[in-house]
Design an enzyme around this catalytic site. Structure first.
Site, short mmCIF file in Angstrom:
data_model
loop_
_atom_site.label_atom_id
_atom_site.label_comp_id
_atom_site.label_asym_id
_atom_site.label_seq_id
_atom_site.Cartn_x
_atom_site.Cartn_y
_atom_site.Cartn_z
N GLY A 1 0.47 -4.99 0.87
CA GLY A 1 -0.62 -5.13 0.11
C GLY A 1 -0.27 -5.86 -1.26
O GLY A 1 -1.14 -6.19 -1.80
N ALA B 1 0.73 -1.14 -0.07
CA ALA B 1 -0.22 0.06 0.05
C ALA B 1 1.16 1.01 0.00
O ALA B 1 2.13 1.09 0.36
CB ALA B 1 -0.88 -0.06 1.07
N GLU C 1 -0.67 -9.34 -0.70
CA GLU C 1 -2.07 -9.63 -0.45
C GLU C 1 -2.96 -9.54 -1.78
O GLU C 1 -3.81 -10.36 -1.75
CB GLU C 1 -2.54 -8.52 0.71
C1 HXC Z 1 5.08 4.39 -0.99
C2 HXC Z 1 7.21 3.37 -1.95
C3 HXC Z 1 6.71 1.96 -1.46
C4 HXC Z 1 5.41 1.96 -0.44
C5 HXC Z 1 8.50 1.87 -2.35
N1 HXC Z 1 8.34 3.21 -2.57
N2 HXC Z 1 7.73 1.25 -1.81
N3 HXC Z 1 6.22 4.42 -1.94
N4 HXC Z 1 4.49 3.19 -0.62
N5 HXC Z 1 4.93 0.85 -0.20
C6 HXC Z 1 8.96 4.03 -3.29
C7 HXC Z 1 10.11 4.37 -2.41
O1 HXC Z 1 9.84 5.40 -1.52
C8 HXC Z 1 10.97 5.17 -3.71
O2 HXC Z 1 10.61 6.32 -3.83
C9 HXC Z 1 10.85 4.35 -4.84
O3 HXC Z 1 9.47 3.63 -4.69
C10 HXC Z 1 11.88 3.06 -4.98
O4 HXC Z 1 12.03 2.59 -3.79
P1 HXC Z 1 13.45 2.22 -2.90
O5 HXC Z 1 12.80 1.88 -1.63
O6 HXC Z 1 14.23 3.28 -3.40
O7 HXC Z 1 13.82 0.89 -3.79
P2 HXC Z 1 14.73 -0.22 -3.23
O8 HXC Z 1 15.80 0.45 -2.34
O9 HXC Z 1 15.08 -1.22 -4.31
O10 HXC Z 1 13.82 -0.93 -2.16
C11 HXC Z 1 12.66 -1.76 -2.59
C12 HXC Z 1 12.01 -1.97 -1.49
C13 HXC Z 1 11.50 -1.01 -0.35
C14 HXC Z 1 12.54 -3.26 -0.52
C15 HXC Z 1 10.69 -2.59 -1.99
O11 HXC Z 1 11.08 0.22 -1.58
C16 HXC Z 1 10.56 -1.07 0.52
O12 HXC Z 1 10.81 -1.66 1.63
N6 HXC Z 1 9.35 -0.77 0.24
C17 HXC Z 1 8.13 -0.62 1.25
C18 HXC Z 1 7.77 -2.07 1.41
C19 HXC Z 1 6.58 -2.11 2.50
O13 HXC Z 1 6.82 -1.93 3.64
N7 HXC Z 1 5.44 -2.63 2.21
C20 HXC Z 1 4.17 -2.60 3.11
C21 HXC Z 1 3.65 -1.39 2.98
S1 HXC Z 1 2.05 -1.35 4.18
P3 HXC Z 1 11.49 7.65 -3.98
O14 HXC Z 1 10.56 8.96 -4.17
O15 HXC Z 1 12.51 7.68 -2.82
O16 HXC Z 1 12.50 7.37 -5.45
C22 HXC Z 1 1.05 -2.24 3.44
C23 HXC Z 1 -0.45 -2.44 4.31
C24 HXC Z 1 -1.29 -3.24 3.76
O17 HXC Z 1 1.13 -2.67 2.29
C25 HXC Z 1 -2.75 -2.74 3.66
C26 HXC Z 1 -3.40 -2.73 2.24
C27 HXC Z 1 -4.05 -1.54 1.98
#
Ligand code: HXC
Length: 255
Positions: free
Chosen positions: A106, A63, A109
């Site tokens: 998400g 998400a 999911e």
């Molecule tokens: C917003 C996100 C994002 C996310 C990545 N980005 N995931 N932005 N929400 N979930 C953005 C980063 O901020 C970054 O933006 C760009 O995408 C590239 O990501 P990087 O982190 O620079 O890439 P990398 O170093 O290769 O790492 C990849 C990654 C990491 C391991 C996937 O991005 C990451 O950990 N993302 C979050 C994963 C996460 O926690 N997901 C769960 C979300 S909560 P900029 O602008 O800096 O370039 C969830 C709740 C579920 O899903 C509920 C459902 C509704």
């Protein structure tokens, strides 16, 4: 749609998540577009199955964290983003997910809300929400546990550490692991095969398997039996069984 690329080919509705700059982070607009597209394919007679895919680096990295970060509990409750997610579950045609790269939070999911999952060797599945101070909210604790069992699910949800496509396959989370170059092709082949099946039986069979994960055994068996009996009211059942006895290919009409 702003965040999707959509097409139809040979009975398969194809949806590609397209927000590559943020690894397909699912904001509310994107989810709304996705749900609308899925429902529209569900209504379209020429479409028999749906293929859902993402980009080369990410199916979806979860998400959209930026969008949720400042929300209060009351705001989350009244916005109720999961109301849209619930509609995905009610799509009656089978959805094949083709997962390349990250399927996290998400994103994982969403893949699990699909009916079959094909993944490239480089795909990663995980529920990293714990490290954001939250937990899975769109089925992650429920679907994952049913798919991979308690031991594995507990570890994934509590540690937030993703698993590889190979591990996901061994755990029963996904259907196939293939080289990235052939992922789309293989998933499309499967979607086309599903699209060639008798449509009414296909939908009810999907629903019955879904129910297996939703309800207890007795109620599930009862539900399955009723759907099975009902299919004897369709022409496709007569045609399918007749064709088998006559050793010819059946022609299904969805009637
Ligand atoms: C917003 C996100 C994002 C996310 C990545 N980005 N995931 N932005 N929400 N979930 C953005 C980063 O901020 C970054 O933006 C760009 O995408 C590239 O990501 P990087 O982190 O620079 O890439 P990398 O170093 O290769 O790492 C990849 C990654 C990491 C391991 C996937 O991005 C990451 O950990 N993302 C979050 C994963 C996460 O926690 N997901 C769960 C979300 S909560 P900029 O602008 O800096 O370039 C969830 C709740 C579920 O899903 C509920 C459902 C509704």
């Amino acid at each position: 749609p702003e965040f999707l690329r959509v097409s139809t080919e040979k009975g398969v509705g194809r949806i590609e998540l397209r927000r590559p700059k943020v690894l397909n982070a699912l904001n509310r607009r994107m989810v709304a577009e996705l749900v609308e597209m899925l429902e529209s394919f569900d209504r379209e007679d020429t479409v028999g199955a749906i293929l859902l895919t993402g980009g080369p680096k990410a199916f979806a990295a979860g998400a959209d964290i930026d969008e949720m970060a400042g929300a209060t509990a009351a705001e989350m409750l009244t916005m109720d983003p999961f109301a849209d997610w619930d509609r995905i579950r009610r799509v009656s045609k089978p959805i094949v997910a083709a997962v390349n790269g990250y399927a996290l939070g998400g994103g994982c999911e969403l893949a699990m809300a699909c009916d079959l999952i094909f993944a490239s060797e480089t795909a990663r599945f995980g529920q990293p929400e714990i490290d954001l101070g939250v937990m899975p909210g769109a089925g992650g604790t429920q679907r994952l546990t049913r798919a991979v069992g308690k031991a594995r699910a507990m570890e994934m949800v509590l540690t937030g550490k993703p698993i590889t496509a190979k591990e996901a396959y061994a755990a029963g989370l996904i259907n196939r692991v293939v080289p990235a170059e052939v992922l789309e092709e293989e998933a499309m082949k499967m979607a086309r095969e599903l699209a060639s099946k008798p449509p009414v039986a296909l939908r009810l069979a999907k629903r019955a398997v879904q129910r297996a994960a939703e309800i207890g055994l007795e109620a599930g068996l009862d539900y399955e039996q009723k759907l099975f009996y009902f299919l004897f009211s369709t022409e496709d059942q007569k045609e399918g069984m007749q064709a088998f006895m006559e050793k010819r290919r059946p022609e299904f009409r969805g009637k």
